[in-house]
Motif scaffolding. Sequence first.
Motif, PDB file in Angstrom:
ATOM      1  N   LYS A  37       0.816  -1.206   0.000  1.00 43.70           N
ATOM      2  CA  LYS A  37       0.000   0.000   0.000  1.00 43.70           C
ATOM      3  C   LYS A  37       0.854   1.262   0.000  1.00 43.70           C
ATOM      4  CE  LYS A  37      -3.993  -2.143   0.202  1.00 43.70           C
ATOM      5  NZ  LYS A  37      -4.966  -2.039  -0.892  1.00 43.70           N
ATOM      6  N   SER A  38       2.078   1.163   0.481  1.00 46.65           N
ATOM      7  CA  SER A  38       2.937   2.335   0.576  1.00 46.65           C
ATOM      8  C   SER A  38       3.387   2.847  -0.784  1.00 46.65           C
ATOM      9  CB  SER A  38       4.170   2.017   1.431  1.00 46.65           C
ATOM     10  OG  SER A  38       4.923   0.977   0.829  1.00 46.65           O
ATOM     11  N   ASN A  39       3.242   2.001  -1.846  1.00 44.74           N
ATOM     12  CA  ASN A  39       3.675   2.408  -3.174  1.00 44.74           C
ATOM     13  C   ASN A  39       2.561   3.070  -3.978  1.00 44.74           C
ATOM     14  OD1 ASN A  39       6.252   1.476  -2.783  1.00 44.74           O
ATOM     15  ND2 ASN A  39       5.855  -0.542  -3.653  1.00 44.74           N
ATOM     16  N   TYR A  40       1.389   3.239  -3.414  1.00 43.93           N
ATOM     17  CA  TYR A  40       0.281   3.841  -4.122  1.00 43.93           C
ATOM     18  C   TYR A  40       0.452   5.360  -4.165  1.00 43.93           C
ATOM     19  CZ  TYR A  40      -2.484  -0.414  -4.467  1.00 43.93           C
ATOM     20  OH  TYR A  40      -2.944  -1.663  -4.787  1.00 43.93           O
ATOM     21  N   ASN A  41      -0.112   5.982  -5.242  1.00 40.36           N
ATOM     22  CA  ASN A  41      -0.165   7.440  -5.386  1.00 40.36           C
ATOM     23  C   ASN A  41       1.217   8.095  -5.329  1.00 40.36           C
ATOM     24  OD1 ASN A  41      -3.034   7.464  -5.502  1.00 40.36           O
ATOM     25  ND2 ASN A  41      -3.096   7.218  -3.284  1.00 40.36           N
ATOM     26  N   ILE A  42       2.206   7.424  -5.908  1.00 38.94           N
ATOM     27  CA  ILE A  42       3.541   8.005  -5.965  1.00 38.94           C
ATOM     28  C   ILE A  42       3.633   8.870  -7.216  1.00 38.94           C
ATOM     29  CG2 ILE A  42       5.998   7.522  -6.121  1.00 38.94           C
ATOM     30  CD1 ILE A  42       5.540   4.939  -4.686  1.00 38.94           C
ATOM     31  N   SER A  43       4.056  10.095  -7.059  1.00 36.32           N
ATOM     32  CA  SER A  43       4.193  10.995  -8.194  1.00 36.32           C
ATOM     33  C   SER A  43       5.398  10.604  -9.039  1.00 36.32           C
ATOM     34  CB  SER A  43       4.346  12.439  -7.710  1.00 36.32           C
ATOM     35  OG  SER A  43       5.503  12.554  -6.883  1.00 36.32           O
ATOM     36  N   LEU A  44       5.435  11.136 -10.243  1.00 40.13           N
ATOM     37  CA  LEU A  44       6.526  10.802 -11.151  1.00 40.13           C
ATOM     38  C   LEU A  44       7.855  11.326 -10.623  1.00 40.13           C
ATOM     39  CD1 LEU A  44       4.911  11.546 -14.633  1.00 40.13           C
ATOM     40  CD2 LEU A  44       5.341   9.322 -13.611  1.00 40.13           C
ATOM     41  N   HIS A  45       8.865  10.484 -10.752  1.00 40.55           N
ATOM     42  CA  HIS A  45      10.217  10.889 -10.367  1.00 40.55           C
ATOM     43  C   HIS A  45      10.829  11.706 -11.508  1.00 40.55           C
ATOM     44  CE1 HIS A  45      14.485  10.476  -9.299  1.00 40.55           C
ATOM     45  NE2 HIS A  45      14.059  10.243  -8.052  1.00 40.55           N
ATOM     46  N   PRO A  46      11.667  12.680 -11.190  1.00 49.04           N
ATOM     47  CA  PRO A  46      12.308  13.466 -12.271  1.00 49.04           C
ATOM     48  C   PRO A  46      13.054  12.599 -13.275  1.00 49.04           C
ATOM     49  CG  PRO A  46      12.642  14.533 -10.159  1.00 49.04           C
ATOM     50  CD  PRO A  46      11.988  13.225  -9.860  1.00 49.04           C
ATOM     51  N   LEU A  47      13.626  11.481 -12.829  1.00 46.84           N
ATOM     52  CA  LEU A  47      14.343  10.604 -13.750  1.00 46.84           C
ATOM     53  C   LEU A  47      13.385   9.973 -14.760  1.00 46.84           C
ATOM     54  CD1 LEU A  47      17.134   9.459 -14.385  1.00 46.84           C
ATOM     55  CD2 LEU A  47      16.637   7.549 -12.850  1.00 46.84           C
ATOM     56  N   GLU A  48      12.147   9.706 -14.340  1.00 44.74           N
ATOM     57  CA  GLU A  48      11.157   9.165 -15.264  1.00 44.74           C
ATOM     58  C   GLU A  48      10.795  10.180 -16.340  1.00 44.74           C
ATOM     59  OE1 GLU A  48       8.281   6.158 -13.057  1.00 44.74           O
ATOM     60  OE2 GLU A  48       8.529   7.993 -11.848  1.00 44.74           O
ATOM     61  N   ILE A  49      10.699  11.443 -15.968  1.00 48.34           N
ATOM     62  CA  ILE A  49      10.403  12.500 -16.933  1.00 48.34           C
ATOM     63  C   ILE A  49      11.546  12.649 -17.927  1.00 48.34           C
ATOM     64  CG2 ILE A  49       9.886  14.955 -17.188  1.00 48.34           C
ATOM     65  CD1 ILE A  49       8.618  14.878 -14.427  1.00 48.34           C
ATOM     66  N   VAL A  50      12.775  12.602 -17.416  1.00 45.58           N
ATOM     67  CA  VAL A  50      13.940  12.677 -18.298  1.00 45.58           C
ATOM     68  C   VAL A  50      13.949  11.493 -19.268  1.00 45.58           C
ATOM     69  CG1 VAL A  50      16.462  12.606 -18.381  1.00 45.58           C
ATOM     70  CG2 VAL A  50      15.309  13.994 -16.649  1.00 45.58           C
ATOM     71  N   GLY A  51      13.653  10.299 -18.768  1.00 47.72           N
ATOM     72  CA  GLY A  51      13.602   9.127 -19.636  1.00 47.72           C
ATOM     73  C   GLY A  51      12.542   9.257 -20.715  1.00 47.72           C
ATOM     74  N   PHE A  52      11.387   9.812 -20.363  1.00 47.31           N
ATOM     75  CA  PHE A  52      10.327  10.002 -21.361  1.00 47.31           C
ATOM     76  C   PHE A  52      10.754  11.005 -22.426  1.00 47.31           C
ATOM     77  CE2 PHE A  52       6.709  12.611 -22.765  1.00 47.31           C
ATOM     78  CZ  PHE A  52       5.988  11.644 -23.452  1.00 47.31           C
ATOM     79  N   LEU A  53      11.411  12.081 -22.034  1.00 48.71           N
ATOM     80  CA  LEU A  53      11.874  13.081 -22.992  1.00 48.71           C
ATOM     81  C   LEU A  53      12.931  12.500 -23.928  1.00 48.71           C
ATOM     82  CD1 LEU A  53      12.080  16.247 -20.704  1.00 48.71           C
ATOM     83  CD2 LEU A  53      10.291  15.644 -22.349  1.00 48.71           C
ATOM     84  N   ILE A  54      13.807  11.638 -23.394  1.00 54.06           N
ATOM     85  CA  ILE A  54      14.806  10.975 -24.242  1.00 54.06           C
ATOM     86  C   ILE A  54      14.114  10.077 -25.257  1.00 54.06           C
ATOM     87  CG2 ILE A  54      16.695   9.294 -24.242  1.00 54.06           C
ATOM     88  CD1 ILE A  54      17.586  10.419 -21.563  1.00 54.06           C
ATOM     89  N   TRP A  55      13.097   9.329 -24.808  1.00 54.20           N
ATOM     90  CA  TRP A  55      12.357   8.473 -25.747  1.00 54.20           C
ATOM     91  C   TRP A  55      11.668   9.315 -26.812  1.00 54.20           C
ATOM     92  CZ3 TRP A  55       7.179   8.889 -26.822  1.00 54.20           C
ATOM     93  CH2 TRP A  55       6.681   7.950 -27.736  1.00 54.20           C
TER      94      TRP A  55
END
Length: 312
Positions: A271-289
Amino acid sequence: LALFIRCLESWFRVSSLESILFLDHSSNKYFRDMVLTKRNQTKHDQGLHGERKLRYFQQQDTTTKNSFSLSYTTEISSTRSGAMLLDCISNKKGSVYHVLKVGARISPLETLFFYLIPILFLLSRFRNFFLWNSLCQIILFIVIVQIPTWVTQKMSYVDIGWPLGLMVLATNALVMGDDTLWQRRWLIGGSILAHGGRMFFGASYLFFPYTFPKGDLSRYQYAKHRFLEIDGMPSSWWPYKMQHDTLQQAYANMTVLACPIMLCAFASNSKSNYNISLHPLEIVGFLIWLCSWTLEGIADTQKIIFGRTAKL
């Protein structure tokens, strides 16, 4: 894991070969030494105990020789059976393994692990998504890839079915994913949908009317050459190998390519992993893709233009 499997396979092959050589050498030497010892003992006892003792040891020698020959033959037969099994699943020319292998440089143990991947999904929390997505992929590939490939004996239809399968995979994740992870779900689902859509619509335009009058694409022509000439397989098996190789793309959409989508679109049991906002590294990875996806589209367009210009 792949390195461990290759080391294990190499050790198994070498140890099996050494066991065959050792068995042949040691068994023959032991048999000769045993017979010579018995004969010397028989000659010695002949002078001491006469013909009665001689007949006794001759009978013992015959019995021992027969029993050892039987055990030796049994060991050799079992070892040769193991060697034949290794040949059957090896990269040897004409081996049945060439029909089932999933890559030119994939070992038999790696191939076995590849086929056992669905068991991991069936035992995980992704079971329902895996079953539904697998059903969708199988139906899609049978209609768009497998039947046309069997009728026309051309594998190029997989270049239409595989990206469409990616779009189906992304759609399933967007529909069935957890609402609590809507950001990651739409990020990964949108990426896969855009990636598969670009390849699908591009292939649908380039391959129309989908008859391939000039024959298969060059990579599939080479696959046929490798199967028949390099692997030494009969030509009558090629239609079944085509079905196997095209279904590998559907299998990838069911398992390997579905893994990142499952991890991003479905929340964990904690339950502790619910509603976790995006990490900056995930945004960087999406921009690279996104940058890579754009450059790939530009490169494909330039290649098409160059090809048409070169023909002129």
